[in-house]
Scaffold this motif. Structure first.
Motif, short mmCIF file in Angstrom:
data_model
loop_
_atom_site.label_atom_id
_atom_site.label_comp_id
_atom_site.label_asym_id
_atom_site.label_seq_id
_atom_site.Cartn_x
_atom_site.Cartn_y
_atom_site.Cartn_z
N ALA A 19 -18.80 36.31 1.75
CA ALA A 19 -19.72 36.05 0.65
C ALA A 19 -18.96 35.93 -0.66
O ALA A 19 -17.97 36.61 -0.88
CB ALA A 19 -20.76 37.16 0.55
N ARG A 20 -19.46 35.06 -1.50
CA ARG A 20 -18.95 34.90 -2.86
C ARG A 20 -20.03 35.38 -3.82
O ARG A 20 -21.21 35.46 -3.47
CB ARG A 20 -18.63 33.43 -3.13
N PHE A 21 -19.64 35.66 -5.05
CA PHE A 21 -20.61 36.14 -6.03
C PHE A 21 -21.78 35.16 -6.17
O PHE A 21 -22.93 35.57 -6.31
CB PHE A 21 -19.95 36.40 -7.38
N ALA A 22 -21.51 33.88 -6.10
CA ALA A 22 -22.57 32.87 -6.23
C ALA A 22 -23.61 32.98 -5.11
O ALA A 22 -24.73 32.48 -5.25
CB ALA A 22 -21.96 31.48 -6.25
N ASP A 23 -23.27 33.65 -4.00
CA ASP A 23 -24.19 33.82 -2.87
C ASP A 23 -25.16 34.97 -3.07
O ASP A 23 -26.14 35.10 -2.33
CB ASP A 23 -23.41 34.08 -1.57
N VAL A 24 -24.88 35.84 -4.03
CA VAL A 24 -25.67 37.07 -4.17
C VAL A 24 -27.17 36.82 -4.32
O VAL A 24 -27.96 37.47 -3.63
CB VAL A 24 -25.10 37.97 -5.29
N PRO A 25 -27.63 35.89 -5.16
CA PRO A 25 -29.08 35.68 -5.23
C PRO A 25 -29.71 35.31 -3.88
O PRO A 25 -30.79 35.81 -3.54
CB PRO A 25 -29.23 34.54 -6.25
N ALA A 26 -29.04 34.47 -3.11
CA ALA A 26 -29.57 34.10 -1.79
C ALA A 26 -29.56 35.30 -0.84
O ALA A 26 -30.50 35.48 -0.05
CB ALA A 26 -28.76 32.95 -1.20
N ILE A 27 -28.53 36.12 -0.91
CA ILE A 27 -28.47 37.32 -0.07
C ILE A 27 -29.61 38.26 -0.43
O ILE A 27 -30.30 38.78 0.45
CB ILE A 27 -27.10 38.02 -0.22
N VAL A 28 -29.83 38.47 -1.71
CA VAL A 28 -30.91 39.37 -2.15
C VAL A 28 -32.26 38.83 -1.69
O VAL A 28 -33.13 39.59 -1.24
CB VAL A 28 -30.87 39.59 -3.67
N ARG A 29 -32.45 37.50 -1.74
CA ARG A 29 -33.72 36.93 -1.24
C ARG A 29 -33.89 37.23 0.25
O ARG A 29 -34.99 37.56 0.70
CB ARG A 29 -33.77 35.43 -1.50
N LEU A 30 -32.81 37.13 1.02
CA LEU A 30 -32.90 37.46 2.45
C LEU A 30 -33.24 38.94 2.65
O LEU A 30 -34.05 39.29 3.50
CB LEU A 30 -31.58 37.14 3.16
N LEU A 31 -32.61 39.81 1.85
CA LEU A 31 -32.87 41.24 1.98
C LEU A 31 -34.31 41.59 1.60
O LEU A 31 -34.88 42.54 2.14
CB LEU A 31 -31.90 42.03 1.09
N ALA A 32 -34.89 40.84 0.69
CA ALA A 32 -36.24 41.13 0.20
C ALA A 32 -37.33 40.40 0.99
O ALA A 32 -38.51 40.57 0.69
CB ALA A 32 -36.34 40.75 -1.28
#
Length: 161
Positions: A19-32
């Motif tokens: 993962a790169r920092f730019a992926d964090v919003p997409a990761i958080v959407r998956l987690l939520a």
């Protein structure tokens, strides 16, 4: 330890990657993206996730993985490599926060992702892959048990913050 895991094509058209920092919003959407995650995550507070990502990204015993289909993040999980004295000094790999986008479920992608985890663990000499799953995630339990994971221990947690 986790920093040297190479990008590879997991299934046709899907790469597993660091993962790169730019992926964090997409990761958080998956987690939520479920009842439990929606109550725990705060996508509107990017600062907390920035700090957490920096901690993960600089720790050699951590690997935050994403699945990429083109330019979309369609899955994620976190690996923690845990050295220890128990089991004759064995290395363990802890798997956390496994998520696959709902449009990708039922395609075999989750199975391929977990098989990748086991390959990475074996390549590093780990003796054990372990994970926890909230009791409410019954579908996830069936998935993990189908892959050979067994509920061998009682997990306990205490909220302290």
């Amino acid at each position: 330890m986790g920093h040297d895991i190479a990008t590879e094509e997991l299934v046709p058209g899907v790469l597993v990657d660091r993962a790169r920092f730019a992926d964090v919003p997409a990761i958080v959407r998956l987690l939520a993206d479920d009842r439990l995650g929606a109550s725990r995550e705060s996508p509107d507070e990017p600062e907390v996730y920035r700090r957490a990502f920096e901690d993960l990204d600089t720790d050699p015993n951590q690997f935050l993985a994403v699945l990429r289909r083109g330019d979309r993040v369609v899955g994620t999980l976190q690996l923690t490599f845990i050295p220890g004295l128990s089991r004759r000094g064995s290395l363990r790999v802890q798997v956390e926060a496994v998520r696959v986008h709902d449009g990708e479920r039922g395609t075999g992608l989750g199975t391929a992702f977990m098989e990748w985890v086991e390959r990475v663990a074996r390549d590093r000499g780990a003796a054990l892959v372990q994970l926890t799953s909230d009791r409410a995630r019954e579908d996830a339990h069936r998935f993990y048990e189908r892959l050979g994971y067994r509920p061998s221990h009682l997990g306990l947690k205490k909220r302290i913050g």
